[in-house]
Design an enzyme around this catalytic site. Structure first.
Site, PDB file in Angstrom:
ATOM      1  N   SER A 144      84.664 111.209  16.475  1.00 21.56           N
ATOM      2  CA  SER A 144      84.470 111.065  15.035  1.00 21.56           C
ATOM      3  C   SER A 144      85.677 111.682  14.352  1.00 21.56           C
ATOM      4  O   SER A 144      86.350 112.554  14.930  1.00 21.56           O
ATOM      5  CB  SER A 144      83.198 111.798  14.591  1.00 21.56           C
ATOM      6  OG  SER A 144      83.180 112.024  13.196  1.00 21.56           O
ATOM      7  N   TYR A 157      77.906 119.141  14.543  1.00 21.99           N
ATOM      8  CA  TYR A 157      78.212 117.746  14.884  1.00 21.99           C
ATOM      9  C   TYR A 157      79.678 117.615  15.286  1.00 21.99           C
ATOM     10  O   TYR A 157      80.009 116.993  16.305  1.00 21.99           O
ATOM     11  CB  TYR A 157      77.898 116.862  13.687  1.00 21.99           C
ATOM     12  CG  TYR A 157      78.301 115.414  13.837  1.00 21.99           C
ATOM     13  CD1 TYR A 157      77.541 114.545  14.608  1.00 21.99           C
ATOM     14  CD2 TYR A 157      79.426 114.911  13.180  1.00 21.99           C
ATOM     15  CE1 TYR A 157      77.897 113.203  14.734  1.00 21.99           C
ATOM     16  CE2 TYR A 157      79.790 113.581  13.307  1.00 21.99           C
ATOM     17  CZ  TYR A 157      79.023 112.738  14.080  1.00 21.99           C
ATOM     18  OH  TYR A 157      79.390 111.412  14.200  1.00 21.99           O
TER      19      TYR A 157
END
Length: 254
Positions: A144, A157
Site C-alpha cells: 500500500s 495497517y
C-alpha cells in the site's frame, strides 16, 4: 489479449474489490483461476459475473480464511490439484482499520497482522512448491502507499504493508535462480470497497489527510485500474520485473 491462456492462477480476496476485478481480468485473458475469499456471498457474486461473461468454466471458488494455517494448507493443496499445478499467486486479501495509535489495542494490532501479513506469508509458503515446480512462478503481493508514505491513523495497517514489501523483496532474491518472480502492487486512491469505510476516528483531523488526493482525474480510480497492472506484472510482459513494488495512486504521492 490472451496472455494467460494455459496459465493457472490462485487469487485471494476474490469476493470483492481489487481481488474480484483481478479475477475478472485474468479470466478474460484466458487463465484458469481458483478464487478464494472469506466471504461466501462475495464469491457467489464473482462467479455470477464470470457466468455472464462466459468464463465461469475456468473458475473454481472456495471459502478460505487466509489467517488460518490448516485451512490455508488444505485449500492451497486443493487449488493446485484442481488446476494441475500453479503459475501465479495473487495475494489480494486484506483488511483496513484505523485508530489513534495511542488508543490501539493489542487485539486490533494482532488482527491486522494476522490477516494482512501472516495471511500473505501462509498463502505464499504453501503455494511456493507448486510455483517453483512451474519454473516461472509469479507471486503478486499487496502492499500500500501507506507502507512508504505517512497515512495518519493507519500505523498498524501501514506496518503490515511495510512487512509485506520486505517479505516480497526477500523471497524474490531467495528464489530468483529457480525462476520465481515476486512483486508488490502498492495501491492508493483506489475505490476498492475497503477504502470506502476506513474506520477513521470520530475526531480525525482531516487536514492531515488532505495530501492523499490523487493528482490525476477527478477522484479515486476503480479496482480494475490495479487489476490491469497485476495482469501485466504476472504475464510475460512483466518478465524482467521482480523484487520491487509498483505504486498505483494517480500521483497522490508524487
Amino acid at each position: 489479449m490472451q496472455r494467460f491462456t494455459g496459465r493457472r492462477v490462485l487469487i485471494t480476496g476474490a469476493g470483492s474489490g481489487i481481488g474480484r476485478a483481478t479475477t475478472y481480468r485474468l479470466l478474460a485473458e484466458g487463465a484458469a483461476v481458483v478464487a478464494v475469499d472469506v466471504n461466501e456471498a462475495g464469491l457467489r457474486g464473482t462467479a455470477e459475473h464470470a457466468a455472464d461473461s462466459g468464463t465461469v468454466e475456468r473458475l473454481t471458488t472456495a471459502v478460505l480464511d487466509i489467517s488460518d494455517e490448516q485451512s490455508v494448507r488444505t485449500q492451497v493443496a486443493a487449488a493446485v490439484q484442481a488446476l494441475g499445478g500453479l503459475d501465479v499467486l495473487v495475494n489480494a486479501a486484506g483488511i483496513l482499520r484505523s485508530s489513534h495509535t495511542h488508543e490501539t489495542g493489542l487485539e486490533f494490532w494482532n488482527t491486522l497482522v494476522k490477516v494482512n501479513l501472516t495471511g500473505t506469508f501462509l498463502m505464499t509458503r504453501e503455494a511456493l512448491p507448486a510455483l517453483l515446480a512451474s519454473g516461472s512462478g509469479v507471486v503478486v503481493n499487496f502492499s500500500s502507499t501507506s507502507a512508504s508514505f505517512a497515512h495518519p491513523y493507519m500505523a498498524a495497517y501501514a506496518a503490515t504493508k511495510g512487512g509485506i514489501q520486505s517479505f516480497t523483496h526477500a523471497i524474490a532474491q531467495e528464489y530468483s535462480k529457480q525462476g520465481l518472480r515476486a512483486v508488490c502492487v502498492a495501491p492508493g486512491s483506489i475505490d476498492s470497497g475497503m477504502t470506502n469505510n476506513p474506520g477513521l476516528p470520530a475526531d480525525a483531523d482531516f487536514s492531515l489527510l488532505a495530501k492523499l488526493a490523487p493528482a490525476l482525474g477527478a477522484g479515486f480510480a476503480g479496482p480494475e485500474t490495479v487489476a490491469g497492472v497485476i495482469a501485466m506484472l504476472a504475464s510475460e510482459d512483466g518478465a524482467f520485473i521482480t523484487g520491487t513494488e509498483i505504486r498505483i495512486d494517480g500521483g497522490t504521492h508524487m
